[in-house]
Scaffold this motif. Sequence first.
Motif, PDB file in Angstrom:
ATOM      1  N   ILE A 222       0.848  -1.209   0.000  1.00 37.00           N
ATOM      2  CA  ILE A 222       0.000   0.000   0.000  1.00 37.00           C
ATOM      3  C   ILE A 222       0.877   1.251   0.000  1.00 37.00           C
ATOM      4  N   LEU A 223       1.935   1.244   0.808  1.00 45.46           N
ATOM      5  CA  LEU A 223       2.825   2.398   0.857  1.00 45.46           C
ATOM      6  C   LEU A 223       3.520   2.642  -0.480  1.00 45.46           C
ATOM      7  N   PHE A 224       3.960   1.580  -1.149  1.00 50.43           N
ATOM      8  CA  PHE A 224       4.585   1.744  -2.464  1.00 50.43           C
ATOM      9  C   PHE A 224       3.594   2.304  -3.480  1.00 50.43           C
ATOM     10  N   VAL A 225       2.369   1.816  -3.457  1.00 52.29           N
ATOM     11  CA  VAL A 225       1.345   2.334  -4.377  1.00 52.29           C
ATOM     12  C   VAL A 225       1.090   3.811  -4.096  1.00 52.29           C
ATOM     13  N   LEU A 226       0.977   4.167  -2.819  1.00 52.48           N
ATOM     14  CA  LEU A 226       0.765   5.573  -2.463  1.00 52.48           C
ATOM     15  C   LEU A 226       1.952   6.437  -2.871  1.00 52.48           C
ATOM     16  N   SER A 227       3.162   5.936  -2.670  1.00 49.88           N
ATOM     17  CA  SER A 227       4.363   6.685  -3.047  1.00 49.88           C
ATOM     18  C   SER A 227       4.396   6.942  -4.546  1.00 49.88           C
ATOM     19  N   ILE A 228       4.121   5.919  -5.316  1.00 48.22           N
ATOM     20  CA  ILE A 228       4.133   6.069  -6.778  1.00 48.22           C
ATOM     21  C   ILE A 228       3.007   6.999  -7.225  1.00 48.22           C
ATOM     22  N   ALA A 229       1.833   6.873  -6.611  1.00 51.38           N
ATOM     23  CA  ALA A 229       0.720   7.771  -6.951  1.00 51.38           C
ATOM     24  C   ALA A 229       1.080   9.218  -6.631  1.00 51.38           C
ATOM     25  N   CYS A 230       1.714   9.440  -5.485  1.00 48.84           N
ATOM     26  CA  CYS A 230       2.141  10.801  -5.138  1.00 48.84           C
ATOM     27  C   CYS A 230       3.139  11.325  -6.166  1.00 48.84           C
ATOM     28  N   ASP A 231       4.057  10.480  -6.588  1.00 46.96           N
ATOM     29  CA  ASP A 231       5.043  10.920  -7.572  1.00 46.96           C
ATOM     30  C   ASP A 231       4.362  11.297  -8.886  1.00 46.96           C
ATOM     31  N   VAL A 232       3.431  10.475  -9.335  1.00 45.39           N
ATOM     32  CA  VAL A 232       2.714  10.757 -10.588  1.00 45.39           C
ATOM     33  C   VAL A 232       1.930  12.063 -10.466  1.00 45.39           C
ATOM     34  N   PHE A 233       1.117  12.200  -9.429  1.00 44.88           N
ATOM     35  CA  PHE A 233       0.293  13.398  -9.306  1.00 44.88           C
ATOM     36  C   PHE A 233       1.128  14.638  -9.018  1.00 44.88           C
ATOM     37  N   GLY A 234       2.220  14.472  -8.274  1.00 50.35           N
ATOM     38  CA  GLY A 234       3.120  15.597  -8.041  1.00 50.35           C
ATOM     39  C   GLY A 234       3.767  16.076  -9.330  1.00 50.35           C
ATOM     40  N   GLN A 235       4.216  15.145 -10.159  1.00 52.52           N
ATOM     41  CA  GLN A 235       4.831  15.515 -11.432  1.00 52.52           C
ATOM     42  C   GLN A 235       3.814  16.152 -12.391  1.00 52.52           C
ATOM     43  N   ILE A 236       2.603  15.633 -12.402  1.00 51.71           N
ATOM     44  CA  ILE A 236       1.554  16.223 -13.239  1.00 51.71           C
ATOM     45  C   ILE A 236       1.279  17.660 -12.780  1.00 51.71           C
ATOM     46  N   ALA A 237       1.178  17.870 -11.475  1.00 50.48           N
ATOM     47  CA  ALA A 237       0.948  19.219 -10.943  1.00 50.48           C
ATOM     48  C   ALA A 237       2.110  20.139 -11.314  1.00 50.48           C
ATOM     49  N   PHE A 238       3.350  19.672 -11.168  1.00 43.86           N
ATOM     50  CA  PHE A 238       4.511  20.484 -11.546  1.00 43.86           C
ATOM     51  C   PHE A 238       4.479  20.826 -13.035  1.00 43.86           C
ATOM     52  N   LYS A 239       4.074  19.875 -13.861  1.00 40.28           N
ATOM     53  CA  LYS A 239       4.009  20.125 -15.309  1.00 40.28           C
ATOM     54  C   LYS A 239       2.972  21.202 -15.624  1.00 40.28           C
ATOM     55  N   PHE A 240       1.791  21.101 -15.010  1.00 34.78           N
ATOM     56  CA  PHE A 240       0.776  22.144 -15.227  1.00 34.78           C
ATOM     57  C   PHE A 240       1.301  23.509 -14.785  1.00 34.78           C
ATOM     58  N   GLY A 241       1.968  23.531 -13.631  1.00 34.36           N
ATOM     59  CA  GLY A 241       2.534  24.784 -13.145  1.00 34.36           C
ATOM     60  C   GLY A 241       3.628  25.307 -14.057  1.00 34.36           C
ATOM     61  N   ALA A 242       4.517  24.432 -14.490  1.00 36.10           N
ATOM     62  CA  ALA A 242       5.637  24.840 -15.344  1.00 36.10           C
ATOM     63  C   ALA A 242       5.145  25.405 -16.672  1.00 36.10           C
ATOM     64  N   ASP A 243       4.082  24.830 -17.215  1.00 38.63           N
ATOM     65  CA  ASP A 243       3.553  25.303 -18.498  1.00 38.63           C
ATOM     66  C   ASP A 243       2.982  26.715 -18.400  1.00 38.63           C
ATOM     67  N   ALA A 244       2.627  27.136 -17.186  1.00 44.25           N
ATOM     68  CA  ALA A 244       2.036  28.469 -17.007  1.00 44.25           C
ATOM     69  C   ALA A 244       3.070  29.533 -16.609  1.00 44.25           C
TER      70      ALA A 244
END
Length: 122
Positions: free
Chosen positions: A7-29
């Motif tokens: 469960i912790l590994f799944v949560l860690s990977i999910a956080c990494d994915v959503f964190g990177q997506i958020a950074f990408k949206f921010g970087a594009d702006a």
Amino acid sequence: MSTELIILFVLSIACDVFGQIAFKFGADALPEFSAQRWQPFARALFADRWVGLGLIIYVAEFIIWVRILTLAPLGIAFPLASLNILAITLAGRLWLGEETGPSQWLGALLITAGVILVAGTI
């Protein structure tokens, strides 16, 4: 491998994915960065809600990662965390419409195969 660790590994990977997506949206702006006029970039960086969300997600991931390290050796935990490469590649393709070439898919799959080999030692 324990249920908690999975469960912790799944949560860690999910956080990494959503964190990177958020950074990408921010970087594009963000405005263009230049060494001569870095102040507008810095102000926009610290004011962007997507970048802020990405940072919050990464703080959560840090806490999850520290817990993972209490349960698994680093030599096993770190390779398993590399599954984020495949997850982020998929997210970039599916959510952001980014092009993903055959060599990128092959690399991500080879890393995943290595992770499976390492995970088999737990």
